[in-house]
Enzyme design. Structure first.
Site, PDB file in Angstrom:
ATOM      1  N   GLU A 352      -5.161  -1.311  -7.438  1.00 15.09           N
ATOM      2  CA  GLU A 352      -3.886  -2.029  -7.417  1.00 15.09           C
ATOM      3  C   GLU A 352      -3.053  -1.661  -8.640  1.00 15.09           C
ATOM      4  OE1 GLU A 352      -3.014  -6.180  -5.377  1.00 15.09           O
ATOM      5  OE2 GLU A 352      -3.306  -6.495  -7.532  1.00 15.09           O
ATOM      6  N   HIS A 383     -30.139   3.457   0.564  1.00 12.04           N
ATOM      7  CA  HIS A 383     -30.612   3.395   1.962  1.00 12.04           C
ATOM      8  C   HIS A 383     -29.429   3.242   2.909  1.00 12.04           C
ATOM      9  CE1 HIS A 383     -34.531   2.871   0.096  1.00 12.04           C
ATOM     10  NE2 HIS A 383     -33.899   2.049  -0.730  1.00 12.04           N
ATOM     11  N   LYS A 507       3.145  -8.298   3.863  1.00 10.24           N
ATOM     12  CA  LYS A 507       3.179  -9.777   3.889  1.00 10.24           C
ATOM     13  C   LYS A 507       4.397 -10.249   4.685  1.00 10.24           C
ATOM     14  CE  LYS A 507       1.157 -10.455  -0.743  1.00 10.24           C
ATOM     15  NZ  LYS A 507       1.477 -10.929  -2.121  1.00 10.24           N
TER      16      LYS A 507
HETATM   17  O1  LIG Z   1      -2.532 -15.443  -7.812  1.00  9.32           O
HETATM   18  P1  LIG Z   1      -1.612 -15.260  -6.667  1.00  9.32           P
HETATM   19  O2  LIG Z   1      -0.172 -15.333  -7.042  1.00  9.32           O
HETATM   20  O3  LIG Z   1      -1.961 -16.197  -5.550  1.00  9.32           O
HETATM   21  O4  LIG Z   1      -1.811 -13.774  -6.111  1.00  9.32           O
HETATM   22  C1  LIG Z   1      -3.050 -13.352  -5.626  1.00  9.32           C
HETATM   23  C2  LIG Z   1      -3.047 -11.861  -5.386  1.00  9.32           C
HETATM   24  O5  LIG Z   1      -2.104 -11.551  -4.389  1.00  9.32           O
HETATM   25  C3  LIG Z   1      -1.183 -10.538  -4.576  1.00  9.32           C
HETATM   26  O6  LIG Z   1      -0.786 -10.184  -3.285  1.00  9.32           O
HETATM   27  C4  LIG Z   1      -1.623  -9.324  -5.315  1.00  9.32           C
HETATM   28  O7  LIG Z   1      -2.135  -8.360  -4.452  1.00  9.32           O
HETATM   29  C5  LIG Z   1      -2.679  -9.607  -6.347  1.00  9.32           C
HETATM   30  O8  LIG Z   1      -2.381  -8.884  -7.499  1.00  9.32           O
HETATM   31  C6  LIG Z   1      -2.801 -11.070  -6.661  1.00  9.32           C
HETATM   32  O9  LIG Z   1      -3.837 -11.254  -7.552  1.00  9.32           O
END
Ligand SMILES: O=P(O)(O)OC[C@H]1O[C@H](O)[C@H](O)[C@@H](O)[C@@H]1O
Length: 548
Positions: A352, A383, A507
């Site tokens: 990431e 294995h 998302k």
């Molecule tokens: O801690 P949050 O704001 O819920 O984010 C949780 C996670 O989601 C995001 O989409 C990123 O991919 C991450 O870097 C992050 O740690």
């Protein structure tokens, strides 16, 4: 700079033609050249396919790229997170109270310790069984709701330190829930007692849908027993976030809110109050030891020459393998069950951070950047996928990681300790044997194997990281070691390791797709493949409806 890059490309051509074995016959003391150590860590990178000339070229590239300036920029709080115009100050989370190393951010360390003290109050209340549910009963189960950086770090540490023995013992059980599909939460709610269950909402943004779908399910469950949303929220939810307003708006009581800051990247946040599950399970003293270990590695990183700096050595190897030898897979293979979650943790930390194709100034990157970081507990993987490593067609660089001292700290009855120590020796022996056969292939075979099915390809490069023993402090140093490796790599590739814009589009499209699952007309905006998939979902669900 161009000259160095051309010379490195030349060196890579030579490397592809030679065997790693031949490098051991070059007369140079390879072990002296390609091992490094610091504190409780020893690294053997002599089985990497790099010659001493190649290594000096990499160091030249490091110096010419002025990476030391970029390290200085990080630790002096410059806005190294260029696309979000923020500093990245995760290291300040583990600085001792009296440290004054951030003139531009002078109050930060004090703020960090204020929040650690606020966390300590909550930890003490829970561990002393003073935290009561809506019916007044003591809490016996804690569920951490969070995903990505808000889960992987605490999960790794909680799992890795099990042998130190947690003074809360089994009186309070800790669980982690992250997946949006409901599997984890539904299985847990079947066995948990709502009167005695406390939820930690761990989310930097306090908006992540994965987490809040799990939160909503938990809240509905609790409310159905307590009969009141307010009672449920007031007695059964702690919030950990960089957004105090959102915690407020959701209804987390002020005294149940723990904050951290935007200058902490999610995947660098286990040192902050996101580490609450660690402190609940093992106590604040252990949490402070973890921070000390991280701070110790920061000191080593800031004050060592690149040749003797462990994070930089690991970074230069990965830079060579990925950008010059174009080996696109890096397997992380712990030979200690306590580190079985390390590959998962590192896959987020490194991929990431460095899974980027655009450089800090917006142009296309010059080199192949982060390899695919994956892995599994080494002895078990022997294995599973080692067949491919030994006889497949894919080049894979491997990180073998093992602890050395174990089981003889008097924590176990002698008889048990003896047997367990034999198991530890077996694991170490396999760790060393596998990296040798991967590098040297058939040379270990009794005689020249003519049956091609039984030939070992060899020439798979690897590094072995030996850890003296696994204490909270040393685990802290280990994690910080990989954080700094990741940063040096980002400097070598001239990319920003602290943003993750690539996770956003999926998302937002998923929100559309969710609507399209329920509204057929909405599907027209999708491509034919997605439209077909959406239609299959409703076909199957409608079939169920007609069968009812
Ligand atoms: O801690 P949050 O704001 O819920 O984010 C949780 C996670 O989601 C995001 O989409 C990123 O991919 C991450 O870097 C992050 O740690």
């Amino acid at each position: 700079m161009e000259k160095i890059i051309e010379a490195l490309k030349e060196e890579a051509i030579l490397a592809r033609k030679r065997s790693i074995k031949s490098l051991f016959n070059s007369g140079a003391d390879r072990i002296d050249l390609f091992t490094a150590e610091h504190g409780s860590f020893k690294i053997d990178y002599s089985k990497q396919n790099i010659s001493s000339q190649g290594w000096s070229l990499l160091l030249d590239y490091y110096y010419k790229s002025k990476i030391d300036h970029k390290i200085h920029a990080l630790f002096s709080g410059k806005p190294v997170n260029v696309t979000e115009n923020r500093p990245a100050l995760h290291f300040a989370l583990r600085a001792p109270k009296d440290v004054r190393s951030l003139p531009k951010h002078s109050s930060i360390v004090a703020d960090v310790h204020d929040e650690l003290e606020a966390m300590a109050l909550i930890v003490r209340k829970i561990r002393k069984r003073k935290w009561r549910g809506y019916s007044g009963k003591a809490i016996t189960n804690i569920v951490s709701l969070g995903v990505g950086g808000s889960e992987l770090g605490p999960l790794l540490v909680c799992d890795a330190l099990q042998e130190i023995g947690s003074s809360i013992g089994d009186s309070i059980k800790l669980h982690f829930v992250s997946s949006m599909d409901g599997t984890q939460i539904s299985q847990l709610l079947e066995v948990l007692d709502p009167e005695r269950t406390l939820f930690i909402i761990s989310s930097k943004s306090f908006t992540t849908v994965d987490t809040f779908y799990n939160v909503n399910t938990a809240l509905k469950w609790l409310t159905s027993y307590s009969g009141s949303i307010e009672l449920a929220k007031n007695h059964h939810f702690i919030g950990v976030s960089a957004s105090q307003e959102k915690m407020e708006a959701w209804g987390i009581r002020k005294e149940n809110q723990l904050i951290f800051w935007n200058w902490v990247g999610g995947r660098f946040s286990l040192w902050s109050t996101i580490g609450l599950p660690i402190a609940i399970k093992y106590g604040m003293d252990v949490f402070y030891e973890l921070l000390e270990g991280g701070y110790e590695m920061d000191f080593h990183f800031k004050n060592s020459t690149p040749e003797s700096c462990l994070p930089t050595v690991l970074a230069l190897i990965s830079f060579w393998n990925s950008s010059f030898l174009e080996i696109s897979a890096n397997a992380v293979l712990p030979y200690d069950g306590r580190l079985k979650l390390l590959p998962n943790y590192l896959s987020q930390l490194e991929m990431e951070s460095n899974g980027k194709a655009v450089s800090v100034n917006g142009t296309e990157v010059r080199f192949k950047t982060s390899p695919i970081i994956w892995g599994e507990l080494g002895p078990n993987a022997q294995h599973a996928f080692y067949q491919l490593l030994h006889q497949g067609t894919q080049d894979v660089s491997c990180d073998f990681i093992s602890t050395v001292k174990r089981y003889h700290n008097g924590a176990r009855p002698d008889v048990e300790a003896d047997f367990l120590y034999q198991q530890q020796s077996l694991s170490l022996a396999n760790c060393f044997a596998q990296s040798s056969v991967l590098a040297f292939g058939d040379i270990f075979a009794e005689k020249e194997e003519i049956n091609p099915h039984k030939r070992y390809r060899g020439n798979q490069p690897s590094t072995t990281l030996l850890i003296e023993e696994l204490t909270p402090r040393i685990l802290g140093s280990l994690i910080a070691l990989y954080e700094h490796k990741t940063y040096v790599l980002s400097c070598l590739w001239d990319i920003n390791p602290f943003d993750q814009w690539g996770v956003e589009l999926g998302k937002s499209i998923s929100e559309e797709a969710l609507r399209a699952i329920h509204e057929p007309n909405y599907r027209n905006k999708f491509d034919d493949s997605t439209k077909w998939l959406l239609t299959q979902v409703s076909d199957w669900s409608s079939k169920d409806d007609t069968n009812k």
